[in-house]
Design an enzyme around this catalytic site. Structure first.
Site, PDB file in Angstrom:
ATOM      1  N   HIS A 229       0.843  -1.195   0.000  1.00  0.00           N
ATOM      2  CA  HIS A 229       0.000   0.000   0.000  1.00  0.00           C
ATOM      3  C   HIS A 229       0.873   1.237   0.000  1.00  0.00           C
ATOM      4  CE1 HIS A 229      -1.886  -3.206   2.486  1.00  0.00           C
ATOM      5  NE2 HIS A 229      -2.839  -3.037   1.595  1.00  0.00           N
TER       6      HIS A 229
ATOM      7  N   SER B 272      11.893  -5.774 -42.721  1.00  0.00           N
ATOM      8  CA  SER B 272      13.222  -5.786 -43.330  1.00  0.00           C
ATOM      9  C   SER B 272      13.900  -7.143 -43.127  1.00  0.00           C
ATOM     10  CB  SER B 272      14.085  -4.663 -42.760  1.00  0.00           C
ATOM     11  OG  SER B 272      14.259  -4.859 -41.380  1.00  0.00           O
TER      12      SER B 272
ATOM     13  N   GLY C 137       8.128  -7.486 -51.853  1.00  0.00           N
ATOM     14  CA  GLY C 137       7.751  -6.243 -51.156  1.00  0.00           C
ATOM     15  C   GLY C 137       6.814  -5.380 -51.984  1.00  0.00           C
TER      16      GLY C 137
ATOM     17  N   ARG D 152       5.272  -0.208 -42.423  1.00  0.00           N
ATOM     18  CA  ARG D 152       4.669   0.315 -41.212  1.00  0.00           C
ATOM     19  C   ARG D 152       4.585   1.845 -41.238  1.00  0.00           C
ATOM     20  NH1 ARG D 152       4.615  -2.709 -36.708  1.00  0.00           N
ATOM     21  NH2 ARG D 152       6.438  -3.961 -37.144  1.00  0.00           N
TER      22      ARG D 152
HETATM   23  P1  ADP Z   1       9.100  -3.175 -39.469  1.00  0.00           P
HETATM   24  O1  ADP Z   1       8.578  -2.125 -40.403  1.00  0.00           O
HETATM   25  O2  ADP Z   1       8.358  -4.450 -39.577  1.00  0.00           O
HETATM   26  O3  ADP Z   1       9.275  -2.661 -38.092  1.00  0.00           O
HETATM   27  P2  ADP Z   1      11.923  -2.681 -39.928  1.00  0.00           P
HETATM   28  O4  ADP Z   1      11.754  -1.497 -39.036  1.00  0.00           O
HETATM   29  O5  ADP Z   1      13.046  -3.582 -39.621  1.00  0.00           O
HETATM   30  O6  ADP Z   1      10.588  -3.520 -40.017  1.00  0.00           O
HETATM   31  O7  ADP Z   1      12.143  -2.201 -41.410  1.00  0.00           O
HETATM   32  C1  ADP Z   1      11.535  -1.050 -41.931  1.00  0.00           C
HETATM   33  C2  ADP Z   1      12.068  -0.851 -43.328  1.00  0.00           C
HETATM   34  O8  ADP Z   1      11.591  -1.899 -44.154  1.00  0.00           O
HETATM   35  C3  ADP Z   1      11.588   0.402 -43.964  1.00  0.00           C
HETATM   36  O9  ADP Z   1      12.417   1.492 -43.614  1.00  0.00           O
HETATM   37  C4  ADP Z   1      11.694   0.072 -45.451  1.00  0.00           C
HETATM   38  O10 ADP Z   1      12.965   0.369 -45.937  1.00  0.00           O
HETATM   39  C5  ADP Z   1      11.551  -1.415 -45.478  1.00  0.00           C
HETATM   40  N1  ADP Z   1      10.253  -1.813 -46.077  1.00  0.00           N
HETATM   41  C6  ADP Z   1       9.064  -1.804 -45.499  1.00  0.00           C
HETATM   42  N2  ADP Z   1       8.112  -2.255 -46.354  1.00  0.00           N
HETATM   43  C7  ADP Z   1       8.755  -2.551 -47.524  1.00  0.00           C
HETATM   44  C8  ADP Z   1       8.366  -3.046 -48.799  1.00  0.00           C
HETATM   45  N3  ADP Z   1       7.092  -3.353 -49.058  1.00  0.00           N
HETATM   46  N4  ADP Z   1       9.307  -3.215 -49.733  1.00  0.00           N
HETATM   47  C9  ADP Z   1      10.594  -2.927 -49.465  1.00  0.00           C
HETATM   48  N5  ADP Z   1      11.027  -2.443 -48.299  1.00  0.00           N
HETATM   49  C10 ADP Z   1      10.118  -2.255 -47.326  1.00  0.00           C
HETATM   50 MG    MG Z   2      10.420  -0.947 -37.677  1.00  0.00          MG
END
Ligand code: ADP
Ligand code: MG
Length: 571
Positions: free
Chosen positions: A217, A439, A480, A537
């Site tokens: 508490h 990535s 991608g 993302r």
């Molecule tokens: P998350 O987005 O899953 O957190 P990371 O942070 O390790 O993964 O990687 C982010 C990077 O992934 C981005 O900066 C970009 O360069 C790359 N990325 C995201 N989506 C794609 C895609 N569809 N094609 C190519 N590269 C991508």
């Molecule tokens: Mg990321």
């Protein structure tokens, strides 16, 4: 506790109302408490526990078969009233008398104590067992002055199992007292808690500090220190609860408890450190618990509780239970120490290279992976910061983790004498498996695509490296689906590969074309500052990223730059 609390005065009663509604398969509502939905056998000893609210699942979560028959709940951190205890005692009584269990606090002693007198006056044999497990609250020679904390769950579980097994009131009382005598807890807080609706915490712990021996508490601790590493926190908790260990004690129930705002996975991290200590001292764990079982609203902290088990206590600790706080079948067997637990894994076997040249090529790939690993480690923090602007901040960690795994996988394969293709496959596999995130998948697949151009017979040529990069880029585009301008890795990868494709191998070395390509990759990454993210993302917060480069494009350019050092060796 300022966000979702409704009317401050109603917090505890509204909480209890919802609890009784949600767990109606196990409990039945009464005013200020709960009974079992299916009352225990006629004539059994009634186990009645309780205390203040704000500690969920302590106390109301303790009702159910194998545990308490009834619970009485007070306001936040406040004992239930004499009237509430006596009323629920009468309702719950099955003819075998009542054993009351609660923590050793003045208010609870008073209210439960007088309620017990009233019940006795009405002819109901009523006994009291108070928990006194908190070693920080008084010296060992005055256990009656110690508070009851997370030990409640173990002591009351044993009490409930004994009563359900048919022990009479003397025996239930005796085994419960023994359980309490064998139980010790010690807690640490990293931050205080606030009462519902209150703007301020009722106590605070300075940033970067931890309070040792704090009550549930907010009662002051015995000492404050800088926050230590998990191993040191574990050692502190362990040493405090073990100090009063009886020499013959070998088997124990353990609860690593979260105080309310502690993530269960944080507790798991701590558990790993504790587990080592239990094993070192040759102790056998029986059905250990890790989780938030005795909380203090939104307090950030943890506590360790241990109960020395003899045969009788162990039997009741293992007994089946079905309550909101704890639900399990009878527990069989002992816990094997983590260090001796076998982890299911496929055996790995690497084909040996067919020629000495090919084995050298394998070594070269392993060196490349080691270089990538070092480079990603170097830039880890910076890449994380950039990813945090519009993404989730994990790009640096992901790349470092992936590259480190790839380097390790490649090294193992190369040291077993594998050729280029096998080593690259091992690297691709490890990267994809360990890096995580978008990535991670892209890099793993890119390396794998590269490996399909290699074999385990030949040396590594400039032409294969060029072709491998083209193939890798194609794979990244294929899975991608990003186009140049989407602000992704492709914005560095595409110009890099075009430069390699444009190079005239007869006129310049691979090292020279590689350096030009690296410059183009960096330009490409730099140019992404002007774009908003449209993929991955970051697209949700695309505009936040304006003025900052894409982390994936930048990490790619840095990776290729690092590999330039190896190009002189290629013909
Ligand atoms: P998350 O987005 O899953 O957190 P990371 O942070 O390790 O993964 O990687 C982010 C990077 O992934 C981005 O900066 C970009 O360069 C790359 N990325 C995201 N989506 C794609 C895609 N569809 N094609 C190519 N590269 C991508
Ligand atoms: Mg990321």
């Amino acid at each position: 506790m300022v966000d979702i609390c409704g009317e401050e005065d109603d917090f505890a009663t509204h909480g209890l109302r919802a609890f009784n509604h949600i767990f109606q398969d196990i409990v039945r509502p009464v005013r200020s408490g709960a009974l079992r939905a299916q009352p225990g056998k006629e004539g059994k000893v009634t186990v009645l526990v309780g205390g203040g609210s704000g500690h969920y699942p302590t106390f109301c979560g303790f009702v159910g078969p194998g545990f308490a028959d009834a619970v009485v709940m007070g306001g936040i951190f406040a004992s239930p009233s004499i009237q509430a205890v006596a009323t629920i005692g009468r309702l719950a009584h099955r003819g075998g008398g009542i054993v009351m269990g609660f923590g050793n606090y003045a208010g609870d002693n008073l209210n439960f104590g007088i309620a017990a007198e009233r019940l006795r006056a009405e002819g109901i044999d009523t006994r009291i067992v108070v928990t006194t497990d908190d070693v920080a609250s008084a010296p060992s020679d005055t256990p009656e002055r110690r508070r009851g904390v997370a030990g409640d769950i173990i002591v009351f579980k044993i009490m409930g199992a004994a009563a359900d097994e048919g022990y009479d009131i003397d025996a239930v009382e005796a085994v419960s007292r023994k359980a309490n005598d064998h139980t010790r807890s010690f807690g640490i807080a990293f931050d205080g808690c606030a009462l519902p609706g209150a703007p301020e915490k009722i106590f605070t712990v300075a940033e970067g500090r931890m309070a040792l021996g704090l009550g549930i508490h907010g009662e002051p601790g015995i000492e404050e220190r800088d926050i230590a590493a998990p191993a040191e926190i574990a050692a502190e908790l362990y040493q405090r609860v073990m100090a009063e260990r009886p020499p013959e004690a070998r088997r124990l129930a353990v609860l690593l408890n979260g105080a309310g705002a502690t993530a269960t996975e944080e507790l798991f991290v701590l558990w790993n450190e504790l587990e080592v200590l239990f094993e070192r001292d040759g102790l056998t764990l029986v059905a250990p618990l890790v989780g938030s079982y005795a909380t203090s609203l939104d307090m950030y902290g943890c506590s360790l509780t241990i109960t020395w088990l003899d045969q009788e206590l162990e039997r009741f600790w293992r007994a089946p239970v079905n309550s909101p706080a704890l639900c399990r079948h009878a527990v069989e067997g002992d816990w094997v120490p983590a260090s001796r637990q076998s982890v299911a894994e496929l055996p790995v076997h690497y084909e040996r290279a067919e020629t000495a040249d090919a084995a050298r090529a394998g070594q070269c790939i392993a060196r490349a992976m080691a270089l990538l690993s070092r480079t990603m480690q170097e830039h880890e923090a910076m890449l994380g910061r950039i990813d945090a602007i519009a993404g989730d901040g994990d790009h640096g960690q992901g790349m470092a983790r992936g590259a480190r795994a790839a380097a390790r996988g490649a090294r193992r394969a190369a040291d077993e004498g594998a050729g280029a293709r096998t080593v690259m496959e091992a690297a691709a596999d490890a990267w994809g498996d360990r890096a995580g995130g978008t990535s991670g998948a892209l890099w793993g697949e890119a390396l794998f695509a590269f490996s399909t151009l290699l074999d385990d017979r030949s040396s590594l040529s400039a032409a294969t490296v060029r072709q491998g990069m083209i193939k890798a880029a194609r794979r990244v585009r294929q899975i991608g689906k990003a186009e140049p301008g989407d602000k992704t890795l492709v914005d560095a990868l595409a110009p890099f590969v075009s430069a390699l494709e444009e190079a005239r191998p007869e006129a310049e070395t691979i090292a020279a074309s590689w350096n030009k390509a690296v410059a183009r990759a960096h330009e490409g990454a730099e140019a992404t500052k002007a774009f908003a993210a449209r993929r991955g993302r970051a697209k949700t917060h695309g505009n936040h990223s304006l003025g900052h480069p894409d982390p994936g494009a930048l990490s790619f350019a840095l990776a290729m730059e690092a590999l330039a050092a190896l190009m002189d060796d290629l013909a």
